[in-house]
Scaffold this active site. Structure first.
Site, PDB file in Angstrom:
ATOM      1  N   SER A 118       0.833  -1.198   0.000  1.00 22.92           N
ATOM      2  CA  SER A 118       0.000   0.000   0.000  1.00 22.92           C
ATOM      3  C   SER A 118       0.874   1.257   0.000  1.00 22.92           C
ATOM      4  O   SER A 118       1.653   1.465  -0.934  1.00 22.92           O
ATOM      5  CB  SER A 118      -0.963  -0.043   1.187  1.00 22.92           C
ATOM      6  OG  SER A 118      -1.962   0.926   1.058  1.00 22.92           O
ATOM      7  N   ASP A 239      -9.898  -5.516  -4.481  1.00 23.49           N
ATOM      8  CA  ASP A 239      -9.392  -4.442  -3.615  1.00 23.49           C
ATOM      9  C   ASP A 239     -10.302  -3.227  -3.738  1.00 23.49           C
ATOM     10  O   ASP A 239     -10.412  -2.626  -4.808  1.00 23.49           O
ATOM     11  CB  ASP A 239      -7.956  -4.088  -4.033  1.00 23.49           C
ATOM     12  CG  ASP A 239      -7.258  -3.167  -3.042  1.00 23.49           C
ATOM     13  OD1 ASP A 239      -7.949  -2.447  -2.295  1.00 23.49           O
ATOM     14  OD2 ASP A 239      -6.013  -3.167  -3.018  1.00 23.49           O
ATOM     15  N   HIS A 267      -7.482  -5.728  -0.131  1.00 26.16           N
ATOM     16  CA  HIS A 267      -6.312  -4.851  -0.036  1.00 26.16           C
ATOM     17  C   HIS A 267      -5.206  -5.429   0.836  1.00 26.16           C
ATOM     18  O   HIS A 267      -4.051  -5.069   0.679  1.00 26.16           O
ATOM     19  CB  HIS A 267      -6.760  -3.498   0.527  1.00 26.16           C
ATOM     20  CG  HIS A 267      -5.706  -2.437   0.495  1.00 26.16           C
ATOM     21  ND1 HIS A 267      -5.169  -1.945  -0.681  1.00 26.16           N
ATOM     22  CD2 HIS A 267      -5.077  -1.748   1.502  1.00 26.16           C
ATOM     23  CE1 HIS A 267      -4.277  -1.026  -0.411  1.00 26.16           C
ATOM     24  NE2 HIS A 267      -4.189  -0.884   0.899  1.00 26.16           N
TER      25      HIS A 267
END
Length: 289
Positions: A118, A239, A267
């Site tokens: 991320s 996601d 995610h």
């Protein structure tokens, strides 16, 4: 200081370091032998996040093969929180780039593999473009900072402290994954543990400041084209925080890329599919992908 000065058992340990380029101490979680190939793991930006909360399974599992390092980014968990924090994500990421390179220098590590998730993947891209000589292979999981539309879920992450609570954090975590019931960990229990960190005044101050300017920022398209490192891009098809289009964007622009899109995955790839993630990392670093 060199890596040999660390108490580096095969198991998990944490060390606090004072780095010349960073005003306050930083905490680095580590596992494995200092004689093994080093791998740096960079965590994401969920409330309560840190190197250990994001990467504990990876550190535990991969320490038998690699010297694993997972710093708490400046502004997260047990690393330094500026008393007057910058209010722009670009300035925060500049600190994190400097922090990561300073950790390598502190330990006498010339080159390492790089894994980011991320926001950590966004910082990883910046490291690959600004200090390419310090890294070998790179793995980017659910990469933030690409030019895809900001989702409602990401907006909820950034505005978490408008109404914070353990229950709100648990709801947030449930949006990070495709199927909460299939998770190998109890998301509510995880949220309660991480809320202890998230509710600290210094953590809240840093979090609110870094998102004052908006979502994580990436590197320009022209810089992506200059990345020469073998790069593995992994993304969850479902996601809802950073859409899978981010992975396709990276695959179009990074020259030496392998793309893995995981179905029934959100995610939090390392948490949703830890065994598959560890197999991918081992295979990629061994040259089998």
């Amino acid at each position: 200081m060199s890596a040999s000065t660390l108490a580096a058992p095969i198991g998990l340990a944490s060390t606090q370091m004072q780095l010349p380029s960073i005003e306050g101490p930083v905490t680095v979680h580590h596992s494995g032998s200092v004689d093994s190939a080093p791998v740096v793991f960079l965590h994401g930006a969920a409330p309560g996040a840190g190197g250990l909360s994001n990467w504990r399974p990876a550190l535990t599992e991969l320490g038998s093969d690699f010297f694993c390092l997972a710093p708490d980014f400046v502004g997260f968990a047990d690393s330094w929180h500026p008393a007057e924090p910058p209010r722009d994500m670009r300035l925060w990421n500049r600190l994190r780039v400097e922090q990561t390179l300073a950790v390598l220098d502190h330990l006498g590590i010339e080159r390492a593999h790089l894994v980011g998730s991320s926001m950590g993947a966004s910082v990883a891209l910046q490291l690959l473009t600004e200090a390419p000589e310090r890294f070998d292979k790179a793995v980017l999981l659910a990469t933030a900072g690409t030019p895809v539309p900001v989702t409602e879920e990401l907006e909820r992450v950034m505005s978490f402290y408008l109404d914070p609570s353990p229950a709100a954090l648990a709801r947030l975590y449930s949006w990070f994954v495709h199927d909460p019931a299939a998770m190998p960990v109890d998301l509510r229990a995880l949220a309660e543990r991480n809320y202890v960190v998230a509710s600290r005044p210094d953590v809240r101050r840093s979090f609110e400041a870094q998102f004052a300017s908006g979502p994580p920022v990436g590197v320009p398209e022209t810089a992506l084209r200059r990345i020469s490192h073998p790069t593995l891009v992994v993304h969850g098809l479902q996601d809802s925080v950073v859409p899978v289009e981010a992975a396709y964007y990276l695959a179009r622009h990074i020259p030496d890329v392998r793309l893995h899109v995981l179905g029934r995955c959100g995610h939090w790839i390392p948490s949703e599919y830890p065994d598959r993630t560890h197999r991918l990392l081992r295979s990629f670093f061994a040259g089998d992908l």
